[in-house]
Scaffold this active site. Structure first.
Site, PDB file in Angstrom:
ATOM      1  N   CYS A   1      -6.709   0.200  14.757  1.00 44.29           N
ATOM      2  CA  CYS A   1      -7.995  -0.381  14.381  1.00 44.29           C
ATOM      3  C   CYS A   1      -8.911  -0.548  15.588  1.00 44.29           C
ATOM      4  CB  CYS A   1      -7.782  -1.727  13.696  1.00 44.29           C
ATOM      5  SG  CYS A   1      -6.813  -1.613  12.182  1.00 44.29           S
TER       6      CYS A   1
ATOM      7  N   SER B   1       0.837  -1.191   0.000  1.00 45.10           N
ATOM      8  CA  SER B   1       0.000   0.000   0.000  1.00 45.10           C
ATOM      9  C   SER B   1       0.874   1.243   0.000  1.00 45.10           C
ATOM     10  CB  SER B   1      -0.916   0.005   1.219  1.00 45.10           C
ATOM     11  OG  SER B   1      -1.884   1.021   1.110  1.00 45.10           O
TER      12      SER B   1
ATOM     13  N   HIS C   1      -0.071   4.255   1.320  1.00 44.83           N
ATOM     14  CA  HIS C   1      -0.370   5.219   2.371  1.00 44.83           C
ATOM     15  C   HIS C   1       0.588   5.142   3.554  1.00 44.83           C
ATOM     16  CE1 HIS C   1      -2.277   1.746   4.267  1.00 44.83           C
ATOM     17  NE2 HIS C   1      -2.322   2.428   5.397  1.00 44.83           N
TER      18      HIS C   1
END
Length: 389
Positions: free
Chosen positions: A327, A204, A206
Protein backbone atom coordinates in the site's frame (compact mmCIF):
# COMPACT_ATOMS: atom_id res chain seq x y z
CA UNK A 1 17.92 -12.78 -15.62
CA UNK A 2 15.50 -15.56 -14.62
CA UNK A 3 13.69 -17.18 -17.55
CA UNK A 4 10.26 -16.03 -16.31
CA UNK A 5 8.78 -13.49 -13.93
CA UNK A 6 9.01 -14.78 -10.36
CA UNK A 7 6.10 -13.30 -8.45
CA UNK A 8 6.56 -13.19 -4.68
CA UNK A 9 3.95 -10.58 -3.77
CA UNK A 10 1.04 -12.91 -3.16
CA UNK A 11 -0.17 -10.89 -0.16
CA UNK A 12 -1.07 -8.11 -2.59
CA UNK A 13 -2.92 -10.43 -4.96
CA UNK A 14 -2.53 -13.91 -6.37
CA UNK A 15 -2.65 -15.43 -9.82
CA UNK A 16 -6.09 -16.87 -10.57
CA UNK A 17 -6.13 -20.67 -10.57
CA UNK A 18 -7.30 -22.03 -13.93
CA UNK A 19 -9.67 -24.40 -12.11
CA UNK A 20 -11.31 -21.41 -10.46
CA UNK A 21 -11.81 -19.80 -13.85
CA UNK A 22 -13.40 -22.98 -15.22
CA UNK A 23 -15.85 -23.05 -12.30
CA UNK A 24 -16.79 -19.42 -12.99
CA UNK A 25 -17.26 -19.65 -16.76
CA UNK A 26 -20.79 -21.13 -16.78
CA UNK A 27 -22.01 -18.19 -14.72
CA UNK A 28 -20.75 -15.78 -17.37
CA UNK A 29 -22.00 -17.56 -20.48
CA UNK A 30 -24.75 -20.04 -19.57
CA UNK A 31 -26.22 -19.12 -16.17
CA UNK A 32 -25.89 -15.34 -16.36
CA UNK A 33 -29.25 -14.34 -14.87
CA UNK A 34 -29.64 -12.64 -11.51
CA UNK A 35 -30.37 -14.93 -8.58
CA UNK A 36 -34.12 -15.54 -8.25
CA UNK A 37 -36.21 -17.65 -5.89
CA UNK A 38 -37.94 -20.92 -6.67
CA UNK A 39 -40.81 -18.86 -8.05
CA UNK A 40 -38.64 -17.32 -10.75
CA UNK A 41 -37.45 -18.59 -14.13
CA UNK A 42 -35.09 -21.54 -14.44
CA UNK A 43 -31.87 -19.67 -15.25
CA UNK A 44 -32.40 -17.40 -12.25
CA UNK A 45 -33.04 -20.41 -10.04
CA UNK A 46 -29.82 -22.04 -11.28
CA UNK A 47 -27.93 -18.83 -10.55
CA UNK A 48 -29.43 -18.76 -7.05
CA UNK A 49 -28.34 -22.35 -6.47
CA UNK A 50 -24.76 -21.51 -7.49
CA UNK A 51 -24.75 -18.54 -5.13
CA UNK A 52 -26.08 -20.55 -2.19
CA UNK A 53 -23.72 -23.47 -2.78
CA UNK A 54 -20.83 -20.99 -2.65
CA UNK A 55 -22.22 -19.55 0.57
CA UNK A 56 -22.35 -23.04 2.10
CA UNK A 57 -18.70 -23.64 1.17
CA UNK A 58 -17.49 -20.40 2.75
CA UNK A 59 -19.59 -21.02 5.87
CA UNK A 60 -18.32 -24.58 6.23
CA UNK A 61 -14.71 -23.41 6.09
CA UNK A 62 -15.36 -21.34 9.24
CA UNK A 63 -17.62 -23.75 11.10
CA UNK A 64 -20.47 -21.28 10.52
CA UNK A 65 -23.96 -21.54 9.09
CA UNK A 66 -24.72 -20.31 5.58
CA UNK A 67 -27.09 -17.63 6.91
CA UNK A 68 -24.13 -15.98 8.65
CA UNK A 69 -22.25 -15.26 5.39
CA UNK A 70 -22.76 -12.08 3.37
CA UNK A 71 -20.96 -11.76 0.05
CA UNK A 72 -19.22 -8.44 -0.66
CA UNK A 73 -16.85 -6.91 -3.18
CA UNK A 74 -13.83 -7.76 -1.02
CA UNK A 75 -12.19 -7.28 2.34
CA UNK A 76 -12.38 -3.47 2.23
CA UNK A 77 -16.14 -3.49 1.85
CA UNK A 78 -16.45 -6.28 4.42
CA UNK A 79 -14.54 -4.31 7.05
CA UNK A 80 -16.41 -1.09 6.31
CA UNK A 81 -19.70 -2.96 6.52
CA UNK A 82 -18.74 -4.62 9.80
CA UNK A 83 -17.47 -1.52 11.57
CA UNK A 84 -19.90 1.09 10.28
CA UNK A 85 -22.86 -1.28 10.38
CA UNK A 86 -22.30 -2.31 14.00
CA UNK A 87 -21.62 1.24 15.19
CA UNK A 88 -24.80 2.47 13.51
CA UNK A 89 -26.81 -0.31 15.13
CA UNK A 90 -25.36 0.31 18.60
CA UNK A 91 -24.99 4.10 18.53
CA UNK A 92 -27.86 4.81 20.91
CA UNK A 93 -27.65 1.59 22.93
CA UNK A 94 -23.94 1.08 23.53
CA UNK A 95 -21.86 4.15 22.77
CA UNK A 96 -19.51 5.72 20.23
CA UNK A 97 -16.21 4.11 21.19
CA UNK A 98 -14.18 1.77 18.96
CA UNK A 99 -10.85 0.04 19.54
CA UNK A 100 -8.37 -1.02 16.82
CA UNK A 101 -4.67 -1.89 16.74
CA UNK A 102 -2.03 0.50 15.45
CA UNK A 103 -0.96 -1.89 12.68
CA UNK A 104 -4.31 -2.66 11.04
CA UNK A 105 -4.61 -2.67 7.28
CA UNK A 106 -6.05 0.50 5.76
CA UNK A 107 -9.56 -0.90 5.34
CA UNK A 108 -9.82 -0.83 9.15
CA UNK A 109 -7.33 1.89 10.06
CA UNK A 110 -8.68 4.54 7.70
CA UNK A 111 -12.27 3.62 8.54
CA UNK A 112 -11.42 4.27 12.20
CA UNK A 113 -9.78 7.60 11.32
CA UNK A 114 -12.85 8.66 9.35
CA UNK A 115 -15.12 7.76 12.25
CA UNK A 116 -12.84 9.72 14.57
CA UNK A 117 -13.40 12.82 12.43
CA UNK A 118 -17.14 12.20 12.73
CA UNK A 119 -16.97 12.36 16.51
CA UNK A 120 -16.40 8.75 17.50
CA UNK A 121 -13.75 8.01 20.11
CA UNK A 122 -11.06 5.65 18.82
CA UNK A 123 -8.34 3.94 20.86
CA UNK A 124 -5.34 2.60 18.93
CA UNK A 125 -3.77 -0.31 20.83
CA UNK A 126 -0.01 -0.75 20.64
CA UNK A 127 1.93 -3.88 19.74
CA UNK A 128 5.33 -5.16 20.83
CA UNK A 129 8.51 -5.33 18.76
CA UNK A 130 7.22 -8.42 16.93
CA UNK A 131 3.74 -7.08 16.26
CA UNK A 132 1.92 -8.90 19.10
CA UNK A 133 -0.99 -6.95 20.55
CA UNK A 134 -0.71 -5.57 24.08
CA UNK A 135 -3.57 -7.51 25.69
CA UNK A 136 -3.46 -5.58 28.97
CA UNK A 137 -3.80 -2.31 27.08
CA UNK A 138 -6.72 -3.74 25.13
CA UNK A 139 -8.50 -4.95 28.25
CA UNK A 140 -8.02 -1.63 30.03
CA UNK A 141 -9.25 0.34 27.01
CA UNK A 142 -12.66 -1.37 26.93
CA UNK A 143 -15.35 0.65 28.69
CA UNK A 144 -19.11 0.52 29.00
CA UNK A 145 -19.26 2.82 25.95
CA UNK A 146 -17.18 0.52 23.73
CA UNK A 147 -19.30 -0.69 20.83
CA UNK A 148 -16.71 -2.65 18.86
CA UNK A 149 -13.16 -3.97 18.92
CA UNK A 150 -11.51 -4.60 15.54
CA UNK A 151 -8.22 -6.53 15.65
CA UNK A 152 -6.74 -8.24 12.60
CA UNK A 153 -6.02 -11.96 12.68
CA UNK A 154 -2.81 -11.61 10.67
CA UNK A 155 -0.83 -8.56 9.68
CA UNK A 156 -0.74 -7.74 5.99
CA UNK A 157 2.90 -6.72 6.02
CA UNK A 158 4.92 -8.61 8.61
CA UNK A 159 2.61 -11.63 8.85
CA UNK A 160 2.31 -11.64 12.66
CA UNK A 161 -0.65 -13.66 13.95
CA UNK A 162 -2.62 -12.38 16.91
CA UNK A 163 -3.93 -14.62 19.69
CA UNK A 164 -7.46 -14.25 18.42
CA UNK A 165 -8.96 -16.72 20.88
CA UNK A 166 -7.67 -14.77 23.90
CA UNK A 167 -8.75 -11.48 22.34
CA UNK A 168 -12.20 -12.89 21.62
CA UNK A 169 -12.53 -14.18 25.18
CA UNK A 170 -11.61 -10.77 26.58
CA UNK A 171 -14.25 -9.11 24.41
CA UNK A 172 -16.80 -11.79 25.21
CA UNK A 173 -16.29 -11.40 28.95
CA UNK A 174 -16.71 -7.63 28.67
CA UNK A 175 -19.74 -8.04 26.37
CA UNK A 176 -18.14 -6.17 23.49
CA UNK A 177 -18.38 -7.24 19.87
CA UNK A 178 -15.20 -8.31 18.04
CA UNK A 179 -14.44 -7.92 14.35
CA UNK A 180 -11.32 -9.39 12.77
CA UNK A 181 -9.80 -8.84 9.35
CA UNK A 182 -8.73 -12.35 8.30
CA UNK A 183 -7.77 -11.46 4.73
CA UNK A 184 -4.19 -12.69 5.12
CA UNK A 185 -4.90 -15.75 7.24
CA UNK A 186 -8.15 -17.14 5.83
CA UNK A 187 -7.76 -20.80 4.74
CA UNK A 188 -4.04 -20.73 5.68
CA UNK A 189 -4.55 -20.55 9.46
CA UNK A 190 -7.43 -22.46 11.12
CA UNK A 191 -10.30 -20.24 12.26
CA UNK A 192 -13.38 -21.96 13.69
CA UNK A 193 -16.18 -19.71 14.94
CA UNK A 194 -17.68 -22.58 16.93
CA UNK A 195 -14.55 -22.48 19.11
CA UNK A 196 -13.52 -18.81 18.95
CA UNK A 197 -16.26 -16.31 19.87
CA UNK A 198 -15.46 -13.73 17.20
CA UNK A 199 -18.53 -11.88 15.92
CA UNK A 200 -17.50 -10.60 12.48
CA UNK A 201 -14.80 -11.75 10.04
CA UNK A 202 -13.64 -10.06 6.82
CA UNK A 203 -12.40 -12.30 4.01
CA UNK A 204 -11.34 -11.92 0.39
CA UNK A 205 -10.80 -14.24 -2.57
CA UNK A 206 -7.88 -12.42 -4.17
CA UNK A 207 -5.28 -13.69 -1.65
CA UNK A 208 -6.07 -17.40 -2.19
CA UNK A 209 -5.91 -17.67 -6.00
CA UNK A 210 -9.53 -16.65 -6.38
CA UNK A 211 -11.00 -13.77 -8.41
CA UNK A 212 -10.56 -10.14 -7.50
CA UNK A 213 -13.52 -8.02 -6.48
CA UNK A 214 -15.27 -10.57 -4.30
CA UNK A 215 -15.13 -11.26 -0.57
CA UNK A 216 -17.36 -12.11 2.34
CA UNK A 217 -18.30 -10.98 5.80
CA UNK A 218 -19.13 -13.50 8.50
CA UNK A 219 -21.76 -12.09 10.87
CA UNK A 220 -22.48 -14.24 13.90
CA UNK A 221 -26.20 -14.87 14.29
CA UNK A 222 -27.72 -12.22 16.53
CA UNK A 223 -25.03 -9.60 15.95
CA UNK A 224 -26.63 -6.14 15.68
CA UNK A 225 -25.65 -4.59 12.36
CA UNK A 226 -27.31 -2.01 10.13
CA UNK A 227 -27.30 -2.08 6.36
CA UNK A 228 -24.75 0.59 5.48
CA UNK A 229 -25.27 0.87 1.70
CA UNK A 230 -28.65 1.81 0.24
CA UNK A 231 -30.16 0.12 -2.80
CA UNK A 232 -31.83 -3.21 -3.34
CA UNK A 233 -32.57 -6.07 -0.98
CA UNK A 234 -29.82 -8.54 -1.87
CA UNK A 235 -28.06 -10.80 0.64
CA UNK A 236 -31.19 -11.11 2.82
CA UNK A 237 -31.45 -7.31 2.82
CA UNK A 238 -28.04 -6.95 4.46
CA UNK A 239 -26.17 -5.64 1.40
CA UNK A 240 -27.47 -3.69 -1.57
CA UNK A 241 -26.18 -4.44 -5.05
CA UNK A 242 -26.32 -7.19 -7.64
CA UNK A 243 -24.54 -10.32 -6.41
CA UNK A 244 -21.32 -11.22 -8.21
CA UNK A 245 -22.32 -14.82 -8.77
CA UNK A 246 -19.34 -15.84 -10.96
CA UNK A 247 -17.09 -14.28 -8.33
CA UNK A 248 -18.74 -16.05 -5.40
CA UNK A 249 -18.55 -19.38 -7.22
CA UNK A 250 -14.87 -18.74 -7.93
CA UNK A 251 -14.29 -17.75 -4.31
CA UNK A 252 -15.79 -21.03 -3.13
CA UNK A 253 -13.72 -23.02 -5.61
CA UNK A 254 -10.56 -21.27 -4.40
CA UNK A 255 -11.42 -22.25 -0.83
CA UNK A 256 -11.95 -25.87 -1.86
CA UNK A 257 -8.57 -25.95 -3.62
CA UNK A 258 -6.61 -24.68 -0.62
CA UNK A 259 -5.17 -27.65 1.25
CA UNK A 260 -3.15 -28.15 4.45
CA UNK A 261 -0.43 -29.82 2.38
CA UNK A 262 -0.08 -26.74 0.20
CA UNK A 263 0.04 -24.50 3.27
CA UNK A 264 2.87 -26.59 4.71
CA UNK A 265 4.75 -26.25 1.43
CA UNK A 266 4.41 -22.47 1.62
CA UNK A 267 5.68 -22.62 5.19
CA UNK A 268 8.73 -24.54 3.99
CA UNK A 269 9.44 -21.88 1.36
CA UNK A 270 9.11 -19.19 4.02
CA UNK A 271 11.49 -20.92 6.43
CA UNK A 272 14.00 -21.71 3.69
CA UNK A 273 13.99 -18.08 2.56
CA UNK A 274 14.61 -16.77 6.06
CA UNK A 275 17.39 -19.31 6.73
CA UNK A 276 19.28 -18.65 3.49
CA UNK A 277 19.12 -14.90 3.87
CA UNK A 278 20.28 -14.96 7.48
CA UNK A 279 23.03 -17.47 6.69
CA UNK A 280 24.36 -15.63 3.65
CA UNK A 281 23.64 -11.90 4.01
CA UNK A 282 24.89 -9.83 6.98
CA UNK A 283 23.02 -6.98 8.67
CA UNK A 284 19.46 -8.23 8.24
CA UNK A 285 16.45 -8.21 10.59
CA UNK A 286 13.33 -10.36 10.53
CA UNK A 287 10.21 -8.25 10.96
CA UNK A 288 7.42 -9.93 12.91
CA UNK A 289 7.31 -12.94 15.19
CA UNK A 290 9.47 -15.86 14.04
CA UNK A 291 6.88 -18.59 14.69
CA UNK A 292 3.58 -16.78 15.34
CA UNK A 293 3.21 -15.63 11.74
CA UNK A 294 1.36 -16.65 8.61
CA UNK A 295 2.96 -19.56 6.76
CA UNK A 296 3.35 -17.62 3.52
CA UNK A 297 5.07 -14.45 4.79
CA UNK A 298 8.72 -13.48 5.28
CA UNK A 299 9.46 -9.79 5.85
CA UNK A 300 13.13 -8.86 6.17
CA UNK A 301 14.99 -5.57 6.50
CA UNK A 302 18.29 -5.29 4.65
CA UNK A 303 20.11 -2.55 6.53
CA UNK A 304 22.09 0.22 4.80
CA UNK A 305 20.16 -0.14 1.51
CA UNK A 306 16.85 1.23 0.23
CA UNK A 307 14.05 -1.26 -0.35
CA UNK A 308 12.86 0.79 -3.31
CA UNK A 309 16.24 0.40 -5.00
CA UNK A 310 16.23 -3.34 -4.31
CA UNK A 311 12.75 -3.80 -5.78
CA UNK A 312 13.72 -1.89 -8.93
CA UNK A 313 16.88 -3.95 -9.41
CA UNK A 314 14.96 -7.16 -8.75
CA UNK A 315 12.26 -6.16 -11.22
CA UNK A 316 14.87 -5.66 -13.92
CA UNK A 317 16.00 -9.23 -13.23
CA UNK A 318 12.48 -10.65 -13.37
CA UNK A 319 11.46 -10.75 -9.70
CA UNK A 320 8.44 -9.11 -8.06
CA UNK A 321 8.45 -8.31 -4.34
CA UNK A 322 7.16 -5.36 -2.31
CA UNK A 323 8.97 -3.02 0.00
CA UNK A 324 7.58 -1.79 3.30
CA UNK A 325 3.99 -2.43 2.33
CA UNK A 326 2.25 -2.90 -1.00
CA UNK A 327 0.00 0.00 0.00
CA UNK A 328 3.05 2.31 0.26
CA UNK A 329 4.45 1.50 -3.15
CA UNK A 330 3.66 5.01 -4.48
CA UNK A 331 4.53 6.87 -1.28
CA UNK A 332 7.73 7.96 0.40
CA UNK A 333 6.16 7.53 3.83
CA UNK A 334 7.62 4.91 6.12
CA UNK A 335 5.46 1.87 6.79
CA UNK A 336 3.13 2.41 9.74
CA UNK A 337 3.55 -1.27 10.60
CA UNK A 338 7.35 -1.17 10.91
CA UNK A 339 7.11 2.08 12.86
CA UNK A 340 4.39 0.50 14.99
CA UNK A 341 6.71 -2.30 16.11
CA UNK A 342 9.38 0.22 17.11
CA UNK A 343 11.37 0.31 13.90
CA UNK A 344 12.86 3.50 12.51
CA UNK A 345 12.57 4.92 9.00
CA UNK A 346 15.77 3.18 7.88
CA UNK A 347 14.39 -0.19 8.93
CA UNK A 348 11.08 0.49 7.24
CA UNK A 349 12.53 1.68 3.94
CA UNK A 350 15.03 -1.20 3.82
CA UNK A 351 12.45 -3.96 4.18
CA UNK A 352 11.31 -6.47 1.59
CA UNK A 353 8.15 -8.55 1.91
CA UNK A 354 8.24 -12.03 0.37
CA UNK A 355 4.81 -13.69 0.21
CA UNK A 356 4.50 -17.10 -1.36
CA UNK A 357 1.73 -18.69 -3.37
CA UNK A 358 0.69 -21.84 -5.18
CA UNK A 359 2.88 -21.25 -8.21
CA UNK A 360 6.16 -20.61 -6.42
CA UNK A 361 8.96 -23.16 -6.21
CA UNK A 362 12.17 -23.70 -4.28
CA UNK A 363 14.01 -22.75 -7.47
CA UNK A 364 12.26 -19.36 -7.37
CA UNK A 365 13.56 -18.80 -3.86
CA UNK A 366 17.12 -19.81 -4.72
CA UNK A 367 17.11 -17.55 -7.77
CA UNK A 368 15.85 -14.46 -5.97
CA UNK A 369 18.19 -14.87 -3.01
CA UNK A 370 21.16 -15.24 -5.36
CA UNK A 371 20.04 -12.02 -7.03
CA UNK A 372 19.51 -10.21 -3.72
CA UNK A 373 23.01 -11.11 -2.53
CA UNK A 374 24.51 -9.42 -5.59
CA UNK A 375 22.19 -6.41 -5.43
CA UNK A 376 22.72 -5.78 -1.71
CA UNK A 377 26.49 -6.00 -2.14
CA UNK A 378 26.37 -3.49 -5.02
CA UNK A 379 24.10 -1.04 -3.19
CA UNK A 380 26.03 -1.21 0.06
CA UNK A 381 29.24 -0.54 -1.83
CA UNK A 382 27.94 2.90 -2.80
CA UNK A 383 26.06 3.60 0.45
CA UNK A 384 27.67 6.15 2.82
CA UNK A 385 25.72 4.51 5.66
CA UNK A 386 27.57 1.23 5.14
CA UNK A 387 31.12 2.58 5.29
CA UNK A 388 33.14 0.82 7.95
CA UNK A 389 30.51 -1.82 8.70
Amino acid sequence: MFDRMVYLDNAASTRLDERVLEAMKPYYFDIYAVATSEFGYSMGIDAKEGLEEARETIASSLGASAEEIVFTSGDTESSNMAIKGVLAALKKKKGEHIIVSKIEDFSVLNTAKTLEKMGYKVDYISVDSEGILNLNELENAITENTALVSIQHANQEIGTLQDLETIANICNEKEVLLHTDATHSYTRVPLDVSKIPVDLISMSAHTIHGPRGVGALYIRDGTPINKWMDGGFQESNRRAGLENIPGTVGFAKAVELTTPEETEFLRSLRDYTIKRIFDEIPHVTLNGNKTQRTPQNANITFHYVEGESMTLHLDMRGFAVSTGSACFSRSLEASHVILGIGGDHERAHGSLRFTFGRYNTIEDVDAIIDAIKEIVEQLRAISPLYEGK
